[in-house]
Structures are given as structure tokens and as C-alpha cells.
Write a protein that holds these residues in place. Structure first.
Motif, PDB file in Angstrom:
ATOM      1  N   PRO A   1       0.838  -1.203   0.000  1.00  0.00           N
ATOM      2  CA  PRO A   1       0.000   0.000   0.000  1.00  0.00           C
ATOM      3  C   PRO A   1       0.869   1.247   0.000  1.00  0.00           C
ATOM      4  CG  PRO A   1       0.120  -0.906   2.206  1.00  0.00           C
ATOM      5  CD  PRO A   1       0.869  -1.867   1.317  1.00  0.00           C
ATOM      6  N   ILE A   2       0.358   2.340  -0.510  1.00  0.00           N
ATOM      7  CA  ILE A   2       1.110   3.592  -0.518  1.00  0.00           C
ATOM      8  C   ILE A   2       1.470   4.007   0.898  1.00  0.00           C
ATOM      9  CG2 ILE A   2       0.986   6.051  -1.073  1.00  0.00           C
ATOM     10  CD1 ILE A   2      -0.694   5.398  -3.474  1.00  0.00           C
ATOM     11  N   SER A   3       0.584   3.690   1.849  1.00  0.00           N
ATOM     12  CA  SER A   3       0.821   4.063   3.249  1.00  0.00           C
ATOM     13  C   SER A   3       2.047   3.368   3.846  1.00  0.00           C
ATOM     14  CB  SER A   3      -0.412   3.738   4.093  1.00  0.00           C
ATOM     15  OG  SER A   3      -0.713   2.350   4.012  1.00  0.00           O
ATOM     16  N   ALA A   4       2.546   2.311   3.197  1.00  0.00           N
ATOM     17  CA  ALA A   4       3.718   1.592   3.714  1.00  0.00           C
ATOM     18  C   ALA A   4       5.010   2.356   3.452  1.00  0.00           C
ATOM     19  CB  ALA A   4       3.798   0.207   3.088  1.00  0.00           C
ATOM     20  N   LEU A   5       4.951   3.353   2.582  1.00  0.00           N
ATOM     21  CA  LEU A   5       6.138   4.135   2.259  1.00  0.00           C
ATOM     22  C   LEU A   5       6.326   5.265   3.271  1.00  0.00           C
ATOM     23  CD1 LEU A   5       5.732   4.543  -1.604  1.00  0.00           C
ATOM     24  CD2 LEU A   5       7.270   2.997  -0.408  1.00  0.00           C
ATOM     25  N   PRO A   6       7.542   5.786   3.395  1.00  0.00           N
ATOM     26  CA  PRO A   6       7.763   6.975   4.223  1.00  0.00           C
ATOM     27  C   PRO A   6       6.887   8.124   3.731  1.00  0.00           C
ATOM     28  CG  PRO A   6       9.852   5.959   3.632  1.00  0.00           C
ATOM     29  CD  PRO A   6       8.794   5.248   2.840  1.00  0.00           C
ATOM     30  N   ALA A   7       6.432   8.953   4.646  1.00  0.00           N
ATOM     31  CA  ALA A   7       5.491  10.021   4.309  1.00  0.00           C
ATOM     32  C   ALA A   7       6.005  10.930   3.196  1.00  0.00           C
ATOM     33  CB  ALA A   7       5.177  10.849   5.558  1.00  0.00           C
TER      34      ALA A   7
ATOM     35  N   PRO B   1       3.680  11.231  -1.739  1.00  0.00           N
ATOM     36  CA  PRO B   1       3.221  12.094  -2.846  1.00  0.00           C
ATOM     37  C   PRO B   1       3.902  11.765  -4.169  1.00  0.00           C
ATOM     38  CG  PRO B   1       3.673  13.388  -0.877  1.00  0.00           C
ATOM     39  CD  PRO B   1       4.228  12.020  -0.628  1.00  0.00           C
ATOM     40  N   LEU B   2       5.170  11.345  -4.096  1.00  0.00           N
ATOM     41  CA  LEU B   2       5.916  11.010  -5.312  1.00  0.00           C
ATOM     42  C   LEU B   2       5.316   9.790  -5.993  1.00  0.00           C
ATOM     43  CD1 LEU B   2       8.369  11.712  -7.072  1.00  0.00           C
ATOM     44  CD2 LEU B   2       9.728  10.166  -5.649  1.00  0.00           C
ATOM     45  N   LEU B   3       4.974   8.760  -5.201  1.00  0.00           N
ATOM     46  CA  LEU B   3       4.379   7.554  -5.769  1.00  0.00           C
ATOM     47  C   LEU B   3       2.986   7.834  -6.311  1.00  0.00           C
ATOM     48  CD1 LEU B   3       4.770   4.532  -6.275  1.00  0.00           C
ATOM     49  CD2 LEU B   3       3.658   4.095  -4.093  1.00  0.00           C
ATOM     50  N   SER B   4       2.308   8.797  -5.702  1.00  0.00           N
ATOM     51  CA  SER B   4       0.959   9.136  -6.158  1.00  0.00           C
ATOM     52  C   SER B   4       0.960   9.721  -7.562  1.00  0.00           C
ATOM     53  CB  SER B   4       0.311  10.130  -5.181  1.00  0.00           C
ATOM     54  OG  SER B   4       0.174   9.546  -3.897  1.00  0.00           O
ATOM     55  N   LEU B   5       2.125  10.187  -8.022  1.00  0.00           N
ATOM     56  CA  LEU B   5       2.234  10.712  -9.386  1.00  0.00           C
ATOM     57  C   LEU B   5       2.221   9.598 -10.424  1.00  0.00           C
ATOM     58  CD1 LEU B   5       4.970  13.459  -8.873  1.00  0.00           C
ATOM     59  CD2 LEU B   5       2.495  13.783  -9.061  1.00  0.00           C
ATOM     60  N   ASN B   6       2.441   8.373  -9.979  1.00  0.00           N
ATOM     61  CA  ASN B   6       2.379   7.224 -10.878  1.00  0.00           C
ATOM     62  C   ASN B   6       0.967   7.132 -11.469  1.00  0.00           C
ATOM     63  OD1 ASN B   6       2.116   4.622 -11.999  1.00  0.00           O
ATOM     64  ND2 ASN B   6       3.526   3.734 -10.531  1.00  0.00           N
ATOM     65  N   PRO B   7       0.822   7.152 -12.792  1.00  0.00           N
ATOM     66  CA  PRO B   7      -0.520   7.132 -13.400  1.00  0.00           C
ATOM     67  C   PRO B   7      -1.313   5.869 -13.106  1.00  0.00           C
ATOM     68  CG  PRO B   7       1.183   6.808 -15.054  1.00  0.00           C
ATOM     69  CD  PRO B   7       1.884   7.223 -13.806  1.00  0.00           C
ATOM     70  N   LEU B   8      -0.650   4.800 -12.632  1.00  0.00           N
ATOM     71  CA  LEU B   8      -1.359   3.568 -12.314  1.00  0.00           C
ATOM     72  C   LEU B   8      -1.796   3.511 -10.847  1.00  0.00           C
ATOM     73  CD1 LEU B   8       0.749   0.861 -14.215  1.00  0.00           C
ATOM     74  CD2 LEU B   8      -1.209   2.188 -15.013  1.00  0.00           C
ATOM     75  N   ALA B   9      -1.252   4.403 -10.015  1.00  0.00           N
ATOM     76  CA  ALA B   9      -1.545   4.357  -8.582  1.00  0.00           C
ATOM     77  C   ALA B   9      -3.024   4.571  -8.293  1.00  0.00           C
ATOM     78  CB  ALA B   9      -0.696   5.390  -7.837  1.00  0.00           C
ATOM     79  N   SER B  10      -3.612   5.561  -8.938  1.00  0.00           N
ATOM     80  CA  SER B  10      -5.017   5.883  -8.679  1.00  0.00           C
ATOM     81  C   SER B  10      -5.970   4.767  -9.104  1.00  0.00           C
ATOM     82  CB  SER B  10      -5.392   7.198  -9.376  1.00  0.00           C
ATOM     83  OG  SER B  10      -6.735   7.555  -9.094  1.00  0.00           O
ATOM     84  N   PRO B  11      -5.894   4.251 -10.352  1.00  0.00           N
ATOM     85  CA  PRO B  11      -6.821   3.180 -10.734  1.00  0.00           C
ATOM     86  C   PRO B  11      -6.612   1.895  -9.942  1.00  0.00           C
ATOM     87  CG  PRO B  11      -5.195   3.540 -12.461  1.00  0.00           C
ATOM     88  CD  PRO B  11      -5.066   4.682 -11.499  1.00  0.00           C
ATOM     89  N   ILE B  12      -5.376   1.609  -9.532  1.00  0.00           N
ATOM     90  CA  ILE B  12      -5.129   0.415  -8.724  1.00  0.00           C
ATOM     91  C   ILE B  12      -5.819   0.559  -7.371  1.00  0.00           C
ATOM     92  CG2 ILE B  12      -3.341  -0.818  -7.421  1.00  0.00           C
ATOM     93  CD1 ILE B  12      -1.492  -0.459  -9.819  1.00  0.00           C
ATOM     94  N   ALA B  13      -5.691   1.732  -6.758  1.00  0.00           N
ATOM     95  CA  ALA B  13      -6.342   1.979  -5.467  1.00  0.00           C
ATOM     96  C   ALA B  13      -7.858   1.940  -5.611  1.00  0.00           C
ATOM     97  CB  ALA B  13      -5.890   3.324  -4.907  1.00  0.00           C
ATOM     98  N   GLN B  14      -8.370   2.494  -6.695  1.00  0.00           N
ATOM     99  CA  GLN B  14      -9.819   2.558  -6.888  1.00  0.00           C
ATOM    100  C   GLN B  14     -10.421   1.188  -7.163  1.00  0.00           C
ATOM    101  OE1 GLN B  14     -10.348   5.500  -9.964  1.00  0.00           O
ATOM    102  NE2 GLN B  14      -9.883   7.216  -8.607  1.00  0.00           N
ATOM    103  N   ILE B  15      -9.716   0.347  -7.923  1.00  0.00           N
ATOM    104  CA  ILE B  15     -10.253  -0.994  -8.188  1.00  0.00           C
ATOM    105  C   ILE B  15     -10.297  -1.813  -6.912  1.00  0.00           C
ATOM    106  CG2 ILE B  15      -8.122  -2.254  -8.737  1.00  0.00           C
ATOM    107  CD1 ILE B  15     -11.320  -2.419 -10.823  1.00  0.00           C
ATOM    108  N   ARG B  16      -9.336  -1.598  -6.020  1.00  0.00           N
ATOM    109  CA  ARG B  16      -9.364  -2.284  -4.725  1.00  0.00           C
ATOM    110  C   ARG B  16     -10.495  -1.756  -3.865  1.00  0.00           C
ATOM    111  NH1 ARG B  16      -3.091  -2.091  -4.396  1.00  0.00           N
ATOM    112  NH2 ARG B  16      -2.529  -4.227  -4.973  1.00  0.00           N
ATOM    113  N   ASP B  17     -10.729  -0.463  -3.953  1.00  0.00           N
ATOM    114  CA  ASP B  17     -11.818   0.127  -3.166  1.00  0.00           C
ATOM    115  C   ASP B  17     -13.152  -0.521  -3.502  1.00  0.00           C
ATOM    116  OD1 ASP B  17     -10.263   1.860  -1.723  1.00  0.00           O
ATOM    117  OD2 ASP B  17     -10.597   3.592  -3.034  1.00  0.00           O
ATOM    118  N   VAL B  18     -13.442  -0.650  -4.798  1.00  0.00           N
ATOM    119  CA  VAL B  18     -14.762  -1.146  -5.196  1.00  0.00           C
ATOM    120  C   VAL B  18     -14.858  -2.660  -5.131  1.00  0.00           C
ATOM    121  CG1 VAL B  18     -15.217   0.871  -6.647  1.00  0.00           C
ATOM    122  CG2 VAL B  18     -14.173  -1.152  -7.666  1.00  0.00           C
TER     123      VAL B  18
END
Length: 272
Positions: free
Chosen positions: A204-210, A214-231
Motif C-alpha cells: 500500500p502507498i501508506s507503507a512508504l515513508p510520508a 506524494p511522489l508515488l501518487s504521481l504514478n498514473p497507475l496508482a489511482s486506478p489500482i487503489a480505486q479498483i481495490r476500493d470497489v
């Protein structure tokens, strides 16, 4: 020399006008992939079943991993991981194929009446078919391990829309570049491996240092991966603002990719 329209309206018009051609070519590609094999198209079902079994064994027995230190079982961790891989595999398959889309279909280039811009849609359609099979396998495994899925699984197609736009936009760009720069395919292969390990698939993104989150969140795949897990797994509706922001950005990428493809396609015949 023939000119090609580059506007977003032309992109949508091409998709609607050529929808039957795209469906026909996608069907032919899916069936053609398994033609000659004993089990045929059943391999599209067995592949995700096999991979899910491998992930479950490795992470539940070998690593005994848990997602972010949560209370879920190791088997459920495999579900979380596999959900992320569905999105990554959807993108990676198109990403890897894009540089050779025009080269491998050179016979279409000199046919003035053939809409070359549909080829990325065809590749995406094939990838979506396999992603759909993977989702079905995921749901069956979830029912067996956990129980009745959350109602939010119905939002899965909606979550994938921005991802689809982003993927086809990148595919148009790479399909064009691949004609003029043959090294693009090699670079893309390396980038795919890098993307797999810098995307929040195995962690999870939360496993990284604070400071790195934000840097990993710039990854274009980060958002859809998180969203598919959410739903699929967590039963949470994705953040509307994040969803809309990603949708707008993906639409811009799609329009820019289409415009680039249309502007550069005039030279395809000369290069090939």
C-alpha cells in the motif's frame, strides 16, 4: 496528401463509426490467440485461475504477508494483490504491444480506406476481455474465501473508464513513435518492469515513508489500482474528486495521443 482530423470530436466519431470493425477485429484477435491449442479460449480462464493460485500459495504460505499490517488472512492478501494486478496487466499488455501495432499491421497502412487509429482500440479490447475474465475469477474466489461481494463491485466498469482513456492515449503515442523509432519497444519493455515495482501492487502507498508517498501518487497507475481495490475488496466508493481529476487528465492524454497519431500517420507508408 490526405489530411486527418485531430480534434476530440474526430476521436469520438471514429470510435462510434468504426465500432463494428473494432468489435470484429477484437473478436478475431482473442480467438486467434488461442487458435490451434487443445483447450482454445478456455486458456483465458485457466491463466488467471493459475496465477491467483500461485499468488495465494506464495503470499499465504511462503511469505505469510498481510496488507499494511491488517487483520485479514494471508489468502485475502492474495485477493488484494490480484485486484491490483488486474489493472496493471490491462495497461501493461497494451503498453507493450503499442510500439509494434503499426509495424505488425503494415498491410493496412497503404489501404487508404482503413482507419489505422482503431488498432489501439482493438488491442485494448483484447486486453479488456482478459481483464473481465480475471475479474470474474477474482469474484468467484472472493465468494469462496470471504462471502458475498460488496455492492460496489458494480462500479468496476466506471472505475476502469479513466484507465481506458489513459491507456488508449498512450497506445496512440507509442504506436506512432514505434514506426519511426524501433528502439521504443525495448524502452517500453524496461519501463513496464519498473512500473510494476513502483506501483502500489505488492504494497500500500501508506507503507512508504510520508515524504515519498506524494511522489508515488504521481504514478498514473496508482489511482486506478487503489480505486479498483476500493470497489472490489474494501467496498468503498472512490473519492469523487480524485476520480474526476484522473478522468479529466486521462481524457487529455487520450486527445493528445490521438492528435499526435493523426498528425504523424502521413509518414507511416514512407517509413514502412
Amino acid at each position: 496528401m490526405q489530411s486527418f482530423r485531430v480534434s476530440p470530436g474526430a476521436m469520438l466519431e471514429s470510435l462510434i463509426k468504426n465500432r463494428r470493425l473494432i468489435l470484429a477485429l477484437t473478436k478475431r484477435e482473442v480467438i486467434g490467440r488461442y487458435r490451434g491449442s487443445a483447450l482454445g479460449i478456455l486458456w483465458s480462464l485457466f491463466n488467471p485461475i493459475f496465477m491467483l493460485a500461485v499468488y495465494t500459495f506464495v503470499f499465504s504460505i511462503v511469505f505469510r504477508a498481510k496488507w499494511g499490517g491488517g487483520n485479514q488472512t494471508q489468502t485475502e492478501f492474495a485477493l488484494v494483490l490480484f485486484a491490483g494486478l488486474i489493472v496493471f496487466n490491462l495497461f501493461a499488455e497494451c503498453f507493450n504491444r503499442a510500439p509494434t501495432l503499426i509495424i505488425s499491421n503494415a498491410n493496412y497502412v497503404k489501404k487508404v480506406v482503413f482507419p489505422l487509429e482503431v488498432l489501439p482500440w482493438v488491442a485494448l479490447g483484447s486486453s479488456l476481455f482478459h481483464a473481465l475474465v480475471s475479474v470474474v475469477v477474482w469474484l468467484l474466489f472472493y465468494i469462496f474465501v470471504v462471502g458475498i461481494p460488496h455492492w460496489t463491485v458494480l462500479l468496476t466498469p466506471l472505475v476502469l473508464v479513466p484507465m481506458i482513456l489513459f491507456t488508449v492515449g498512450v497506445s496512440w503515442l507509442l504506436a506512432s513513435l514505434g514506426v519511426y523509432l524501433r528502439d521504443v519497444g525495448q524502452i517500453v519493455g524496461i519501463l513496464t518492469t519498473v512500473l510494476m515495482f513502483v506501483s502500489p501492487i505488492f504494497f500500500p502507498i501508506s507503507a512508504l515513508p510520508a515524504k515519498l508517498q506524494p511522489l508515488l501518487s504521481l504514478n498514473p497507475l496508482a489511482s486506478p489500482i487503489a480505486q479498483i481495490r476500493d470497489v472490489l475488496y474494501w467496498g468503498v466508493i472512490p473519492n469523487p474528486m480524485h476520480y474526476v481529476a484522473y478522468l479529466v487528465g486521462a481524457a487529455v492524454i487520450a486527445c493528445l495521443g490521438f492528435a499526435w497519431f493523426q498528425k504523424t500517420r502521413k509518414g507511416f507508408a514512407d517509413v514502412l
